[in-house]
Design a protein around this motif. Sequence first.
Motif, short mmCIF file in Angstrom:
data_model
loop_
_atom_site.label_atom_id
_atom_site.label_comp_id
_atom_site.label_asym_id
_atom_site.label_seq_id
_atom_site.Cartn_x
_atom_site.Cartn_y
_atom_site.Cartn_z
N VAL A 1 0.84 -1.20 0.00
CA VAL A 1 0.00 0.00 0.00
C VAL A 1 0.87 1.25 0.00
O VAL A 1 0.63 2.21 -0.75
CB VAL A 1 -0.95 -0.01 1.22
CG1 VAL A 1 -1.70 1.31 1.32
CG2 VAL A 1 -1.93 -1.17 1.12
N LEU A 2 1.91 1.25 0.83
CA LEU A 2 2.79 2.41 0.91
C LEU A 2 3.50 2.66 -0.41
O LEU A 2 3.60 3.81 -0.88
CB LEU A 2 3.82 2.20 2.02
CG LEU A 2 4.82 3.32 2.25
CD1 LEU A 2 4.12 4.60 2.66
CD2 LEU A 2 5.85 2.91 3.30
N ALA A 3 4.01 1.60 -1.05
CA ALA A 3 4.71 1.75 -2.32
C ALA A 3 3.78 2.27 -3.41
O ALA A 3 4.18 3.11 -4.23
CB ALA A 3 5.31 0.40 -2.75
N GLY B 1 7.82 1.73 -6.83
CA GLY B 1 7.58 0.41 -7.40
C GLY B 1 7.70 -0.72 -6.39
O GLY B 1 7.16 -0.69 -5.28
N LEU B 2 8.46 -1.75 -6.80
CA LEU B 2 8.61 -2.96 -6.00
C LEU B 2 9.68 -2.84 -4.92
O LEU B 2 9.76 -3.72 -4.05
CB LEU B 2 8.97 -4.13 -6.91
CG LEU B 2 7.92 -4.54 -7.95
CD1 LEU B 2 8.50 -5.61 -8.88
CD2 LEU B 2 6.66 -5.06 -7.28
N ALA B 3 10.48 -1.79 -4.96
CA ALA B 3 11.62 -1.70 -4.04
C ALA B 3 11.21 -1.74 -2.57
O ALA B 3 11.81 -2.50 -1.79
CB ALA B 3 12.43 -0.44 -4.35
N PRO B 4 10.22 -0.95 -2.10
CA PRO B 4 9.88 -1.02 -0.67
C PRO B 4 9.41 -2.40 -0.24
O PRO B 4 9.73 -2.84 0.87
CB PRO B 4 8.77 0.04 -0.52
CG PRO B 4 8.92 0.94 -1.70
CD PRO B 4 9.42 0.07 -2.81
N THR C 1 3.29 6.10 -2.60
CA THR C 1 4.47 6.92 -2.85
C THR C 1 4.79 7.00 -4.34
O THR C 1 5.17 8.07 -4.85
CB THR C 1 5.68 6.37 -2.10
OG1 THR C 1 5.86 4.97 -2.41
CG2 THR C 1 5.51 6.52 -0.59
N SER C 2 4.61 5.91 -5.07
CA SER C 2 4.85 5.93 -6.52
C SER C 2 3.85 6.85 -7.21
O SER C 2 4.21 7.60 -8.13
CB SER C 2 4.75 4.52 -7.09
OG SER C 2 5.70 3.65 -6.49
N TRP C 3 2.61 6.80 -6.77
CA TRP C 3 1.56 7.65 -7.35
C TRP C 3 1.84 9.13 -7.12
O TRP C 3 1.79 9.94 -8.05
CB TRP C 3 0.23 7.24 -6.75
CG TRP C 3 -0.92 8.15 -7.06
CD1 TRP C 3 -1.36 8.55 -8.29
CD2 TRP C 3 -1.79 8.77 -6.10
NE1 TRP C 3 -2.45 9.38 -8.16
CE2 TRP C 3 -2.74 9.53 -6.83
CE3 TRP C 3 -1.87 8.73 -4.71
CZ2 TRP C 3 -3.74 10.26 -6.20
CZ3 TRP C 3 -2.88 9.45 -4.08
CH2 TRP C 3 -3.79 10.20 -4.82
#
Length: 350
Positions: free
Chosen positions: A171-173, A204-207, A176-178
Amino acid sequence: MSTSTLSGPATPPHPAAAPAANDGSAPARRRRGPSGALWLVLHQNRAAIRSVAILLVLVSAGLIAMHVLIQDRIGLMQQTSCYTPASWERIECRIQFGRVEMLSRMFTDILQPAVTALPVLIGMFLGGPLLAQEYERGTVRLVLTQSVSPRRWLLTRLAVPGATVLVATAVLAALTSWVWWSDIFHGPAAFDPPFQGFTYPVLGLAPVAWSLFGLALGVLVGQLLRRTVAAVLVSGVVVALAQAVMVAWRPFFWPLVEEEQPYNNMMGGFVKPAGAWLVENGVVRADGTRLMRDQCFEAASACDQAPTSWGQYHPASHLVPIQLVEAGLLLALTAVVVTVVLRRLTRAGV
């Protein structure tokens, strides 16, 4: 006195459980919800789950509010002809731009470093104590003597914090990406290309991948040290070192784009495309000899007189494939770490 005693011979008593089993009536109600080892793990992690949920709600609300405020200010700037940099010399435009810049800086200077540090914090406060405190309490040796297999106990013990981390960071990723894509990268205030130090880890997928790996690595450290305080401290150091190593490997996760262009005296050599990650650059001398940028410090005149410059870089379009490769590597390492923890737990005497 019963009516059977008054009216006739007493009838033999019937077993209490027999009618429910034989007369077709509804079966006894089962206890709903998790039970056994899962219930115990949920009970042990209830404080952590509540804390993560509260933080996630607060951060999500803050990001949504930030997006609404930035878009509102940008709309006002466009209506009053204050969106272009040339208009920011006017005092009313400067005020409007300053408000957008303040919100953008909150994202780049506060939120991004916090999210970048999130895998370290997860490794320290969720992963490290997970097994370390069980060893300190002697719970692990007790589990080995119970009917529940060590494999099932460990997987259940990891499933609850793992699922919590997965959902929260996903959810956080997404948020933040948005916000970064719509308000920062395409906004008027902050220059924030995707490969910058604190930008890449929040996209993206990093977090998600880093947080799961940080959790697993913390669990392994806690199993090795078997002391909660030591596991917390060492887990933070180990996850931070893993992040530093990955930064050094990251340029090689996808083929670099190599380009030559005329030497730009104003920009000091090679000019990378907007949003690109310049990995290496230098000059090409008249005789075709290539010099690295570091070599130009020793022979500045030779570089200044070079007709051509060269560069190796990742364009912004490489963000997704690089993150896919890195996430796959991190998830594979997470599986390896969990396998090592499981084998150490099931081994006799551990």
